[in-house]
Design an enzyme around this catalytic site. Sequence first.
Site, PDB file in Angstrom:
ATOM      1  N   HIS A 172      -3.290   7.144   2.743  1.00 30.69           N
ATOM      2  CA  HIS A 172      -3.736   5.860   2.186  1.00 30.69           C
ATOM      3  C   HIS A 172      -5.096   5.526   2.796  1.00 30.69           C
ATOM      4  O   HIS A 172      -5.321   5.698   3.991  1.00 30.69           O
ATOM      5  CB  HIS A 172      -2.711   4.781   2.528  1.00 30.69           C
TER       6      HIS A 172
ATOM      7  N   CYS B   2       0.814  -1.228   0.000  1.00 31.71           N
ATOM      8  CA  CYS B   2       0.000   0.000   0.000  1.00 31.71           C
ATOM      9  C   CYS B   2       0.844   1.273   0.000  1.00 31.71           C
ATOM     10  O   CYS B   2       0.346   2.356  -0.282  1.00 31.71           O
ATOM     11  CB  CYS B   2      -0.928   0.018   1.207  1.00 31.71           C
TER      12      CYS B   2
ATOM     13  N   ASN C 125     -10.173  -0.296   0.210  1.00 28.89           N
ATOM     14  CA  ASN C 125      -8.708  -0.194   0.197  1.00 28.89           C
ATOM     15  C   ASN C 125      -8.192  -0.666  -1.167  1.00 28.89           C
ATOM     16  O   ASN C 125      -8.258  -1.849  -1.483  1.00 28.89           O
ATOM     17  CB  ASN C 125      -8.155  -1.069   1.328  1.00 28.89           C
TER      18      ASN C 125
HETATM   19  O1  UT7 Z   1      -3.716  -1.155   3.825  1.00 28.61           O
HETATM   20  C1  UT7 Z   1      -3.187  -1.634   5.029  1.00 28.61           C
HETATM   21  C2  UT7 Z   1      -3.708  -2.980   5.292  1.00 28.61           C
HETATM   22  N1  UT7 Z   1      -4.895  -3.214   5.979  1.00 28.61           N
HETATM   23  C3  UT7 Z   1      -5.429  -2.472   6.970  1.00 28.61           C
HETATM   24  O2  UT7 Z   1      -5.019  -1.405   7.301  1.00 28.61           O
HETATM   25  C4  UT7 Z   1      -6.556  -3.095   7.740  1.00 28.61           C
HETATM   26  C5  UT7 Z   1      -6.356  -2.950   9.223  1.00 28.61           C
HETATM   27  N2  UT7 Z   1      -7.377  -3.599  10.052  1.00 28.61           N
HETATM   28  C6  UT7 Z   1      -8.667  -3.212  10.019  1.00 28.61           C
HETATM   29  O3  UT7 Z   1      -9.086  -2.377   9.280  1.00 28.61           O
HETATM   30  C7  UT7 Z   1      -9.585  -3.871  11.039  1.00 28.61           C
HETATM   31  O4  UT7 Z   1      -8.816  -4.631  11.939  1.00 28.61           O
HETATM   32  C8  UT7 Z   1     -10.677  -4.781  10.397  1.00 28.61           C
HETATM   33  C9  UT7 Z   1     -11.708  -3.945   9.688  1.00 28.61           C
HETATM   34  C10 UT7 Z   1     -10.044  -5.770   9.445  1.00 28.61           C
HETATM   35  C11 UT7 Z   1     -11.406  -5.572  11.488  1.00 28.61           C
HETATM   36  O5  UT7 Z   1     -11.965  -4.678  12.436  1.00 28.61           O
HETATM   37  P1  UT7 Z   1     -11.711  -4.894  14.001  1.00 28.61           P
HETATM   38  O6  UT7 Z   1     -12.493  -3.878  14.713  1.00 28.61           O
HETATM   39  O7  UT7 Z   1     -10.227  -4.923  14.224  1.00 28.61           O
HETATM   40  O8  UT7 Z   1     -12.362  -6.304  14.229  1.00 28.61           O
HETATM   41  P2  UT7 Z   1     -11.696  -7.639  14.771  1.00 28.61           P
HETATM   42  O9  UT7 Z   1     -10.760  -8.226  13.768  1.00 28.61           O
HETATM   43  O10 UT7 Z   1     -11.176  -7.375  16.149  1.00 28.61           O
HETATM   44  O11 UT7 Z   1     -12.964  -8.571  14.869  1.00 28.61           O
HETATM   45  C12 UT7 Z   1     -14.038  -8.301  15.772  1.00 28.61           C
HETATM   46  C13 UT7 Z   1     -15.130  -9.334  15.557  1.00 28.61           C
HETATM   47  C14 UT7 Z   1     -14.614 -10.764  15.505  1.00 28.61           C
HETATM   48  O12 UT7 Z   1     -15.541 -11.587  16.157  1.00 28.61           O
HETATM   49  P3  UT7 Z   1     -15.280 -12.109  17.674  1.00 28.61           P
HETATM   50  O13 UT7 Z   1     -13.962 -12.813  17.610  1.00 28.61           O
HETATM   51  O14 UT7 Z   1     -15.219 -10.849  18.486  1.00 28.61           O
HETATM   52  O15 UT7 Z   1     -16.454 -12.977  17.920  1.00 28.61           O
HETATM   53  C15 UT7 Z   1     -14.592 -11.088  14.039  1.00 28.61           C
HETATM   54  O16 UT7 Z   1     -14.750 -12.481  13.793  1.00 28.61           O
HETATM   55  O17 UT7 Z   1     -15.773  -9.115  14.290  1.00 28.61           O
HETATM   56  C16 UT7 Z   1     -15.789 -10.336  13.550  1.00 28.61           C
HETATM   57  N3  UT7 Z   1     -15.714 -10.020  12.117  1.00 28.61           N
HETATM   58  C17 UT7 Z   1     -16.794  -9.735  11.376  1.00 28.61           C
HETATM   59  N4  UT7 Z   1     -18.104  -9.691  11.675  1.00 28.61           N
HETATM   60  C18 UT7 Z   1     -18.947  -9.343  10.694  1.00 28.61           C
HETATM   61  C19 UT7 Z   1     -14.613  -9.918  11.351  1.00 28.61           C
HETATM   62  N5  UT7 Z   1     -14.952  -9.575  10.087  1.00 28.61           N
HETATM   63  C20 UT7 Z   1     -16.306  -9.453  10.090  1.00 28.61           C
HETATM   64  C21 UT7 Z   1     -17.237  -9.127   9.098  1.00 28.61           C
HETATM   65  N6  UT7 Z   1     -18.539  -9.070   9.433  1.00 28.61           N
HETATM   66  N7  UT7 Z   1     -16.876  -8.822   7.837  1.00 28.61           N
END
Ligand code: UT7
Length: 326
Positions: A253, A114, A283
């Site tokens: 970004h 990125c 993204n």
């Molecule tokens: O370009 C650079 C590269 N990428 C990034 O910068 C991305 C960086 N990370 C993020 O943007 C965020 O971490 C995400 C959007 C990917 C995830 O958000 P989060 O608030 O960090 O969520 P999490 O990974 O802590 O997950 C929270 C919960 C989990 O469930 P449990 O374990 O709490 O029961 C996940 O399984 O949300 C669940 N979950 C979803 N639920 C509904 C994960 N993806 C989804 C989804 N829909 N699409």
Amino acid sequence: MVKRASILGTGSCLPKRLLTNADLEKMVETSDEWITTRTGIHTRRIAGKGEDNYLLAANAARKALQDAGTEPDEIDLIVVATMTPHMIMPSCACFVQAEIGADNAFAYDINAACTGYLYGLDLADKYICSREDMKILLIGSETLSARVNWKDRNTCILFGDGAGATVISSRGDGKGVYDSNLCSDGRLWHLLYMHGPKSLNPEIVQDGNDGSYIRMIGRDVFKHAVRAMEEAVQGLLDKNNLTIDDVDLMIPHQANVRILHKVMERLGVPEEKVYINVNKYGNTSAASIPVALDEANRQGLLNRGDLLLFCSFGGGFTWGSLLMHW
Ligand code: UT7
């Protein structure tokens, strides 16, 4: 006077097909509400037939050339920042060269995930410093949809396709790229990565490598991204005796609106000074900054002499910031 790289023209190209959060609800267990509140993304564009990475890149390039009043045969160098090239070899840049007829250019790709476009801007500045009349086509272009696991809700909701292009040269006034602060940490590669296609050498093919999907430990990437971008920006401002108030527009970004809000909060930059379009495109990795820059340019948000601040974070890890006078 030191010659610096200025952007003479911008262009972008987004695929036609729109993928909404409602569409994703039918593909994985997710909801519009979850995606919107956790990422700020509403739609993303997905490449289809006739929208290969190099074709998106070439279309963006044609618009940037037109904006700059530059003919393809005036271009000396084409650099494409991408991690989703059409082929491993030849480079995406060589395909673009053939597509637009930039017959006098040499061409190659760079991959800094990125952060690729910012690395490319820094590279272009170094070329211009040594040969001021050089004309460079710098493109960020990705077809991430081809590399996403559409069954993995942790990643498939985030990414989109697109291309942004810029024509770069010196204006001869010493203005342009002002300073940059680029960083990498290869020790953290395992938090965000994508295997390449399998090797054809049976001796080195590993079991369990089921292809080339993007894999990510989102929560860890999130924390690193916020801290790294804040430090990269603050370090660059401090080094140049500037404050965030000196910046006219920040073009970060576009990964997740929550990451952007946290970085803005820590730096004390108001929302009206930050260009955000992650809601529309998700993204798009190396394409996100040049696409946002093109939109800002075409909306008339950039005035000659404005101080622009770019920052990015991505796989590698790679990250950095760059200041430029428009
Ligand atoms: O370009 C650079 C590269 N990428 C990034 O910068 C991305 C960086 N990370 C993020 O943007 C965020 O971490 C995400 C959007 C990917 C995830 O958000 P989060 O608030 O960090 O969520 P999490 O990974 O802590 O997950 C929270 C919960 C989990 O469930 P449990 O374990 O709490 O029961 C996940 O399984 O949300 C669940 N979950 C979803 N639920 C509904 C994960 N993806 C989804 C989804 N829909 N699409």
